[in-house]
Design an enzyme around this catalytic site. Structure first.
Site: not given
Length: 276
Positions: A13, A115, A98
């Site tokens: 990404r 998660l 996070e």
């Protein structure tokens, strides 16, 4: 992305986003186009039903139209440092998800693991708290109460110092918008020493302003939290004179394992390093 990376659009990404930013800057645009018209419609419906539905609401068809897209901040590398049980260096304070730097991620976030990381460390935290509750410790309770009283005393001192600013009513909505824009433009995907310095000046000016403190307004509290996180990001990005993962410095475009294969730990005004 064809010709830019062996995996084209399936590249990591950070690589995709950096290329998007470069193209946008070159074209003077705030977006690039996503072209999915060559993908069978049956495959799109299976893989992206929610995206198709949302686009339809806005009069767009993923199979037929070019879709405007641009990068957006939606996760954070690093965070509050913890051990492998989710414990911080403050007794009784835990962190996971996070917001935490557990060591599970490196210079880039591992996709689809967030998660699971939250579940694993949430369970570890639960087990540690359960264990402590079974071992009632008066000394620990007294230490915690002393810590709370110390924080309350410090807050009272700050309130007295800031009292002369009580009549000021900052335009928090505008300031918050300004901070978001500055962090995106100056501290975003591509950054350098000068852009980080300019962003730091804005953050330092406001975070040291007395009129932001000891207020009950939720928006002001959130703005102070944003300034705090922004200052930490700017400090760490300024220190790391290399490019690694999602951290890209235009003035230091290469990875430097010799000097920077390590974590940066910021505590108050002090800087520590931990080798990887």
């Amino acid at each position: 992305m064809v010709g830019r990376h062996p995996r084209a659009e399936l590249a990591p990404r950070d690589i995709v986003v950096k290329e998007m930013i470069r193209v946008m800057d070159k074209c003077g645009s705030n977006h690039v186009y996503l072209d999915a018209t060559h993908i069978p419609e049956s495959h799109l419906k299976i893989r992206f039903p929610n995206i198709i539905s949302k686009l339809r609401e806005n009069g767009l068809n993923l199979k037929k139209d070019l879709i405007k897209v641009s990068p957006a901040e939606h996760y954070l590398n690093g965070g509050i440092k913890t051990d492998y049980k989710g414990k911080t260096n403050i007794e009784g304070l835990y962190c996971c998800g996070e917001a935490a730097a557990t060591g599970a991620h490196g210079a880039n976030r591992l996709a689809s693991n967030s998660l699971m990381e939250g579940l694993v460390y949430g369970w570890k935290i639960y087990k540690d708290i359960e264990k402590k509750l079974k071992q009632k410790n008066t000394g620990y309770e007294n230490k915690t109460i002393e810590g709370i009283n110390k924080l309350l005393d410090e807050a009272k001192i700050k309130k007295r110092k800031a009292s002369k600013f009580d009549d000021k009513k900052p335009d928090i909505k505008t300031l918050t918008s300004d901070l978001k824009n500055i962090m995106t433009r100056k501290v975003g995907i591509l950054r350098d020493a000068q852009s980080l310095k300019e962003a730091g000046e804005f953050v330092d000016f406001h975070i040291n302003s007395g009129y932001l403190y000891n207020k009950k307004d939720k928006n002001i509290l959130e703005f102070v939290n944003m300034l705090t996180v922004a200052r930490l990001i700017i400090k760490a990005a300024s220190l790391r004179e290399e490019s690694r993962g999602t951290h890209q410095r235009n003035d230091f475009p290469k990875k430097d394992d010799k000097n920077w294969k390590k974590h940066i730990i910021l505590k108050q005004n002090k800087v520590y390093f931990k080798d990887v």
